[in-house]
Structure formats: C-alpha cells, structure tokens
Design an enzyme around this catalytic site. Sequence first.
Site, PDB file in Angstrom:
ATOM      1  CG  ASN A   1      -0.332  -0.207   2.492  1.00  0.00           C
ATOM      2  OD1 ASN A   1       0.847  -0.576   2.573  1.00  0.00           O
ATOM      3  ND2 ASN A   1      -1.065   0.038   3.555  1.00  0.00           N
TER       4      ASN A   1
ATOM      5  CD  GLU B   1       8.033   0.719  10.479  1.00  0.00           C
ATOM      6  OE1 GLU B   1       6.975   0.991   9.908  1.00  0.00           O
ATOM      7  OE2 GLU B   1       9.002   0.152   9.920  1.00  0.00           O
TER       8      GLU B   1
ATOM      9  CD  GLU C   1       4.952  -0.812  12.671  1.00  0.00           C
ATOM     10  OE1 GLU C   1       3.717  -0.735  12.838  1.00  0.00           O
ATOM     11  OE2 GLU C   1       5.762  -0.270  13.434  1.00  0.00           O
TER      12      GLU C   1
ATOM     13  CB  CYS D   1      -1.961  -0.969   8.535  1.00  0.00           C
ATOM     14  SG  CYS D   1      -0.907   0.471   8.664  1.00  0.00           S
TER      15      CYS D   1
HETATM   16  N1  NAI Z   1       1.090  -1.724  10.672  1.00  0.00           N
HETATM   17  C1  NAI Z   1       1.494  -1.184   9.557  1.00  0.00           C
HETATM   18  O1  NAI Z   1       2.340  -0.317   9.574  1.00  0.00           O
HETATM   19  C2  NAI Z   1       0.945  -1.626   8.243  1.00  0.00           C
HETATM   20  C3  NAI Z   1       0.380  -2.877   8.099  1.00  0.00           C
HETATM   21  N2  NAI Z   1      -0.108  -3.292   6.883  1.00  0.00           N
HETATM   22  C4  NAI Z   1      -0.760  -4.590   6.796  1.00  0.00           C
HETATM   23  O2  NAI Z   1      -0.319  -5.302   5.647  1.00  0.00           O
HETATM   24  C5  NAI Z   1      -1.351  -6.111   5.137  1.00  0.00           C
HETATM   25  C6  NAI Z   1      -1.509  -5.910   3.657  1.00  0.00           C
HETATM   26  O3  NAI Z   1      -0.320  -6.091   3.003  1.00  0.00           O
HETATM   27  P1  NAI Z   1       0.050  -7.455   2.263  1.00  0.00           P
HETATM   28  O4  NAI Z   1       1.100  -7.109   1.266  1.00  0.00           O
HETATM   29  O5  NAI Z   1      -1.179  -8.183   1.835  1.00  0.00           O
HETATM   30  O6  NAI Z   1       0.642  -8.324   3.427  1.00  0.00           O
HETATM   31  P2  NAI Z   1       1.271  -9.746   3.321  1.00  0.00           P
HETATM   32  O7  NAI Z   1       1.411 -10.165   4.722  1.00  0.00           O
HETATM   33  O8  NAI Z   1       0.562 -10.638   2.374  1.00  0.00           O
HETATM   34  O9  NAI Z   1       2.699  -9.494   2.661  1.00  0.00           O
HETATM   35  C7  NAI Z   1       3.627  -8.593   3.222  1.00  0.00           C
HETATM   36  C8  NAI Z   1       5.005  -8.897   2.694  1.00  0.00           C
HETATM   37  O10 NAI Z   1       5.465 -10.128   3.247  1.00  0.00           O
HETATM   38  C9  NAI Z   1       5.977 -10.970   2.227  1.00  0.00           C
HETATM   39  N3  NAI Z   1       5.812 -12.357   2.657  1.00  0.00           N
HETATM   40  C10 NAI Z   1       4.753 -13.178   2.454  1.00  0.00           C
HETATM   41  N4  NAI Z   1       4.974 -14.375   3.042  1.00  0.00           N
HETATM   42  C11 NAI Z   1       6.191 -14.309   3.623  1.00  0.00           C
HETATM   43  C12 NAI Z   1       6.983 -15.214   4.396  1.00  0.00           C
HETATM   44  N5  NAI Z   1       6.547 -16.436   4.693  1.00  0.00           N
HETATM   45  N6  NAI Z   1       8.176 -14.807   4.858  1.00  0.00           N
HETATM   46  C13 NAI Z   1       8.621 -13.557   4.600  1.00  0.00           C
HETATM   47  N7  NAI Z   1       7.932 -12.659   3.870  1.00  0.00           N
HETATM   48  C14 NAI Z   1       6.731 -13.025   3.386  1.00  0.00           C
HETATM   49  C15 NAI Z   1       5.169 -10.568   1.006  1.00  0.00           C
HETATM   50  O11 NAI Z   1       5.833 -10.982  -0.175  1.00  0.00           O
HETATM   51  C16 NAI Z   1       5.094  -9.065   1.170  1.00  0.00           C
HETATM   52  O12 NAI Z   1       6.289  -8.449   0.733  1.00  0.00           O
HETATM   53  C17 NAI Z   1      -2.582  -5.729   5.910  1.00  0.00           C
HETATM   54  O13 NAI Z   1      -2.885  -6.681   6.883  1.00  0.00           O
HETATM   55  C18 NAI Z   1      -2.212  -4.423   6.554  1.00  0.00           C
HETATM   56  O14 NAI Z   1      -2.940  -4.120   7.699  1.00  0.00           O
HETATM   57  C19 NAI Z   1      -0.021  -2.506   5.804  1.00  0.00           C
HETATM   58  C20 NAI Z   1       0.535  -1.254   5.881  1.00  0.00           C
HETATM   59  C21 NAI Z   1       1.025  -0.710   7.110  1.00  0.00           C
END
Ligand code: NAI
Length: 486
Positions: free
Chosen positions: A153, A460, A250, A284
């Site tokens: 995002n 962060e 995060e 998020c």
């Molecule tokens: N707290 C925060 O600062 C933020 C949290 N988010 C959260 O992120 C999510 C949406 O983003 P997505 O890209 O769908 O998340 P995701 O969890 O599907 O992927 C995040 C990243 O992790 C990688 N990844 C996937 N499986 C992995 C593994 N087994 N080991 C290491 N890396 C792996 C992906 O390739 C991607 O780069 C939502 O739940 C959202 O709330 C999003 C933005 C900010």
Amino acid sequence: MKDVQPKGSHFIDGAYVEDTAGRVINCVYAATGEVVAKLHSATPAVIAQALDSAKRAQKEWAALPPVERGRVLRRVADILRERNEALSELETIDTGKPIQETLVADATSGADALEYYGGITASITGESVPLGGDFVYTIREPLGVCVGIGAWNYPTQIACWKSAPALACGNAMVFKPSEMTPLCALKLAEIYVEAGAPAGLFNVVNGYGDVGAALVTDSRVDKVSLTGSVPTGRKVYAAAAEGIRHVTMELGGKSPLIVFEDADIENAVSAAINANFYSTGQICSNGTRVFVHADIAEAFAARLVERTKTAVIGDPLDPETNIGPMVTDTQRAKVLEYIEIGKSEGAKLLLGGGIPAGFETGNYIEPTIFSGVTDDMRIAAEEIFGPVMAILTFTSEEEAITRANATEFGLAAGVFTNDIKRGHRVVAQLEAGTCWINQYNLTPVEAPFGGVKMSGVGRENARAALEHYSQIKSVYVALSDVESAF
Ligand SMILES: NC(=O)C1=CN([C@@H]2O[C@H](COP(=O)(O)OP(=O)(O)OC[C@H]3O[C@@H](n4cnc5c(N)ncnc54)[C@H](O)[C@@H]3O)[C@@H](O)[C@H]2O)C=CC1
C-alpha cells in the site's frame, strides 16, 4: 503508458541486477489491467549477492563519522523532494493510488523520515554511568544487516521508514518490496547511491513470499522488519526467532473511531472519510469501526453519505481523482465478498457496495458504508483492507471503550469529542499503539508508530525506532584495584 520497466529486477551493490531464472512478476497498472513492467523473483544467487554486499557495505558505513552518515541521509531527503513529481507518478502506476495522494503522502513522507534521521544520526550516543570511582559507559552499536519486507500500500514510504532509522544507526538493509508493487523501492536504492551511500548499503531484491522467507532465516541477517498482515507476521516472527533475530512487526488492524455526542460532526465526518476511503481503504491504521453515539448517529450518517457521494472515482493519474482502483483484482474480490457477508449478516447498506458504473475495467470499487453493524458481525471483527466502513452505535463512554477494545488488534484508535477531559480519559483506556484526539490517520515521522496486541511489536519513526535498530554495549571501567577471594 509511460515506460516504467526497470533496467533490472533487483538493485544490488550499486547496480541493477537481473536473473531471468526467477519466476516472473508482472507489474500491473490497477486502473487498466495493463502489464507495465515484467520482473523476475530473486533466485538464491541474487539473494546471496545482496546479503554479501550488504554485509561488506555495513562495515564501511558504520566506520564513518556519524555526521557524515547523517549528511548522506539528508541528501537522500533532498533528492526525494526534488523528484517528488516523477516518484509520485511511479507510485501511482505501481499501486493505483490517486496522484493527489501520492504527491503528498509517499516520497514526501519518506523524505521527512530521511531528513529526521539524517538530523539525529550524530546524536545517537551512549551514556556514562558513575559508580563512585569506577564507571560504566555504553555504546549504541548497529545490529548489522537488517531485512525490510514491505506491504503493497505504501511502497516508497515503507522502504524509507525502515531504511532511514536502520542506516542512521549504522546498519545496512536488504529490502524486499511486495511482489504487487516492485517498482518504487528500486528508485530509492538508486537515490541512496547517488547521495553517496556506499554500494551495497541499501539493496532491493524483488520477489514473492518465498524470497522474504529465505531472507528471514539467512545467517547473515541480524534483524527483520515486516509490514504486512497478521498471518504473515506470525510466520516471519517465528522464523526470525529460530536465529534469535531482532524483529519489528507492523501488522494489520481493525481500529475504532469513537464519535461522542458532543463532537464537531463535520470534523468527525472528515476523519471517518480519511479513516476509511483514503488509498481506497488500503491502510493498516484505518478506523473501520466507527462508533457513533446514538443521539447523533442519524445526523452523522446522513452527512457522511452526502459527502461521500461527491467523491470522484477515476483515473488515478488525473489530479481530480479522489478514489482510484484497488491494488489487485484478487484484493477487490475479497472486499466484494465482505460486502456480501455484511449484507447477509443484516447490516444496512447505506452507500456503495459494488463496482461503480462505467468502471468495469480495472479494480474499481465503490466507497461503501454500512450502518446498524453489531460487534459480532464479521465485517466488524475482521480486517477487510478496502473501502468498507462499519457504523456502530453506543450510548455510554464505558460501553464505547469496552467495545472498542474487544478485538485482537491494537494498531490505532481515534476519539472525537469537544470535552478535553473525556478525550484524554478515553484515550488512556484504549488498547492501541497510536491514538488521535479530534484527528485521524496523520502519522508524522516525529511520532512513534506501531501496534499493541496482534498488531505488532516494536515502533517505527521518532527516536523510538532507534531502539529497534541498535543494541547497547556496556563497558565497565575500573579505576580501583581488583579484589579477589584468594
Ligand atoms: N502496521 C502497519 O504499519 C501496516 C500494516 N499493513 C498490513 O499489511 C497487510 C496488507 O499487506 P500485504 O502485502 O497483503 O501483506 P502480506 O502479509 O501478504 O505481505 C507482506 C510482505 O510479506 C511478504 N511475505 C509473504 N509471506 C512471507 C513469508 N513467509 N516470509 C517472509 N515474507 C513473506 C510478502 O511478499 C510481502 O512483501 C494488511 O494486513 C495491513 O494491515 C499494511 C501497511 C502498514
């Protein structure tokens, strides 16, 4: 469409790198479905090259006087600002987010982080502890090679928020963007080198989840910072634990926005809009559970619907567009499914709920508002990560707090009231890492950002992030003789 194909899928040791043996990553413009760039997921050889060069560059970087390191970071900030327009356009193509947002919230927020940490690099110091003669001093040391893994995002912002404090502390970083948005971090890597960072200090490897997983368990890695979903966080946290690596997580949220009966309704409506529809709901910290006092619920909902109807849905590259498409069709399908769940659970659909007329191409979806939502409905309990707002009503302060906290998440929370005492009293009881009083979703880099409960560990931004990218060495210095038993 502009040519955005990078010169290689990865940026390692100061140059673009390609290995076509890796699985193809199609970079798709979310507004049209057009493939705008083709990349390849990193192979083990690419990952090894990135980690080896980062390990080497880290030593060189950590040996520099901190003031020089800070200067490089501040130069990165300047270049990000100079190129904001081009970087924002690329971010819009990468994510589908409207250009009116990317111009103010992505490279600019990244630049703020680089400037902030560039300014404090030279003041990352230890302390001296007097012991009445003997004394201890501490040295704040880097961790070594840090891995950053990003969500789709905010690709530029996430890469900057992670790398700026990591590098300020003297670490190197290997960053893996989301496979859905692989383009922008590569530009940041180019800029680091241009600004004078040693080659290899900030490497970008693109790839799917397996590439992230390989990085997390590599013996050359000392720390992992992930922005992603809770399920991925759980896996990455566990994998990092195997090697006792430091982590920052995060993760997701289902944050409450509480609107009391004495609130300024117009401001509260603005905040609810920002908390649900900015970035087409893909944030998020979004306040997706909007708790409104029963006395004003009708007036609030009427004004919210009236204003949301004026939102301009359109081509994200058009400066007039308020709402662009979602990042992928898969993500939109998931959100549409939640909308159906909401209807079948008995929530009242006040606005939206489908694909906007005339936008059958691309991943468009209407800003959607449900009222009459109850805590047990899935649309009130699960993170949807799309433009779906749930309005719930309450009658007492205590009830609002209890229900706001009744979730496994704890990323953010907002309170709207004109009673200053109530604002502080309520926030003190909310289980969330970031709270706003009479505001929502503003995340200045000067303020720590992160979650409690399932929403994450670590923080962060601000000085707080330095704690998570450094470790303390204690040095005992004796001025007295050594006493021993015999
Ligand atoms: N707290 C925060 O600062 C933020 C949290 N988010 C959260 O992120 C999510 C949406 O983003 P997505 O890209 O769908 O998340 P995701 O969890 O599907 O992927 C995040 C990243 O992790 C990688 N990844 C996937 N499986 C992995 C593994 N087994 N080991 C290491 N890396 C792996 C992906 O390739 C991607 O780069 C939502 O739940 C959202 O709330 C999003 C933005 C900010």
